[in-house]
Design an enzyme around this catalytic site. Structure first.
Site, mmCIF file in Angstrom:
data_model
loop_
_atom_site.group_PDB
_atom_site.id
_atom_site.type_symbol
_atom_site.label_atom_id
_atom_site.label_comp_id
_atom_site.label_asym_id
_atom_site.label_seq_id
_atom_site.Cartn_x
_atom_site.Cartn_y
_atom_site.Cartn_z
ATOM 1 N N SER A 57 0.838 -1.197 0.000
ATOM 2 C CA SER A 57 0.000 0.000 0.000
ATOM 3 C C SER A 57 0.881 1.258 0.000
ATOM 4 C CB SER A 57 -0.962 -0.032 1.189
ATOM 5 O OG SER A 57 -2.010 0.889 1.025
ATOM 6 N N ASP A 65 -9.694 -5.128 -4.690
ATOM 7 C CA ASP A 65 -9.075 -3.901 -4.186
ATOM 8 C C ASP A 65 -9.317 -2.774 -5.186
ATOM 9 O OD1 ASP A 65 -7.478 -1.970 -3.035
ATOM 10 O OD2 ASP A 65 -5.576 -2.966 -3.529
ATOM 11 N N HIS A 102 -7.398 -5.803 -0.595
ATOM 12 C CA HIS A 102 -6.210 -4.971 -0.394
ATOM 13 C C HIS A 102 -5.259 -5.595 0.634
ATOM 14 C CE1 HIS A 102 -3.942 -1.295 -0.609
ATOM 15 N NE2 HIS A 102 -4.127 -1.016 0.667
#
Length: 318
Positions: A162, A260, A292
């Site tokens: 991320s 995601d 995610h």
């Protein structure tokens, strides 16, 4: 009735991640509890904490696989950057402790999991500067003995999930402007990287809920008040192929997840790197049934185990 702010008045609401109150208080709503370093009984990986900067609160948790510890062998050196939208989480949390134990064991690397400063108390680019400080510290005489004895500077990798994937990408660009002494950046892997852009793409066009594009666009400007727009190259690498071509590594592995909303940015990034004139090799893996950063949130899952194995193969390929 007084017009002054009370302790419950919210200035910025990023639930479920964070609330920022008008009295200046920051309440982080997510993130694993901090745990101490340890000898992991499952993987045999050892960990310890080190202070990187005497002037700034920059530190790291180091991980040493049992094979290297037992034989004093040189293994690849991995710099890892945790996720959390630049706002939450920690290299010292239980979530990342387990993730790095498994990753270090699978890939047989010395890992430096960087505890960078978080926004909004430390607006971007603080996180990038801290990451670069950690890399240069590892190349200096002040580096920890685990790095000096066991880390192979000829096989350096970057990784992150991320926001940490964004950091890894931007640190690879800094390598292109000058390598720390003796380090050879071979490659990097990005797990559901956090990129954006002014114009919505793919599923972003219809995703307006929590953690969708409208929400995360606000996060970008909150984490970096000096941001001029979402097409700045460090936010949207695909916006400037000339900058993107400056990646200083030979291999890139990008993971995306089918559930995601960031998957379209990961796909766009992969295509842009391939088109940029960069001379390396890029691999893309999309796990359709996952969300995610699934390997961080569910490291024991079957797809997570496959991912660890794939990353290990990527790092240890001749």
């Amino acid at each position: 009735m007084s017009s002054s702010a009370t302790s419950d008045d919210i200035l910025h609401d990023f639930t479920p991640l964070l609330r920022h109150y008008k009295d200046g208080r920051i309440e982080r709503l997510m993130g694993g509890a901090a745990v101490p370093p340890s000898l992991d009984p499952t993987t045999g990986v050892q960990s310890k904490d080190v202070q990187i900067s005497p002037d700034l609160p920059i530190s790291a948790r180091l991980y040493l696989p049992k094979t290297a510890a037992a034989q004093a062998t040189k293994v690849p050196l991995l710099f890892y950057f945790h996720g959390g939208g630049f706002l939450i989480e920690s290299a010292f949390s239980s979530v990342y402790q387990k993730h790095l134990n498994l990753l270090t064991s699978a890939a047989n690397v010395v890992a430096v999991s960087v505890e960078y400063r978080l926004a909004p108390e430390n607006p971007l680019p603080a996180a990038f500067d801290d990451a670069w400080t950690a890399v240069n510290w590892a190349a200096s005489d002040a580096a920890d003995d685990w790095i000096k004895r066991h880390g192979d500077f000829g096989r350096v990798y970057l990784g992150g999930d991320s926001a940490g994937g964004n950091i890894a990408h931007n640190i690879a660009l800094r390598f292109g402007r000058g390598n720390p002494a003796g380090m050879n950046l071979v490659g990097m892997f990005l797990n559901c990287p956090f990129f954006s852009g002014k114009d919505p793409i793919g599923d972003e066009r219809s995703d307006t809920g929590v953690l969708g594009k409208i929400f995360t666009d606000k996060m970008w400007f909150y984490a970096c008040p000096g941001l001029t727009g979402l097409d700045e190259a460090w936010v949207n690498p695909s916006a400037d192929l000339k900058v993107l071509s400056g990646l200083k590594c030979g291999r890139v592995l990008v993971y995306t997840a089918g559930k995601d909303y960031l998957k379209d940015r990961g796909r766009q990034y992969t295509a842009a790197v391939a088109e940029s004139g960069w001379g390396g090799e890029i691999e893309a893996v999309e796990v359709e049934e996952e969300g995610h950063v699934f390997s961080v949130l569910d490291p024991d899952g079957e797809n997570s185990q496959k991912m660890f194995a794939r990353v290990a193969s990527f790092i240890n390929r001749p």
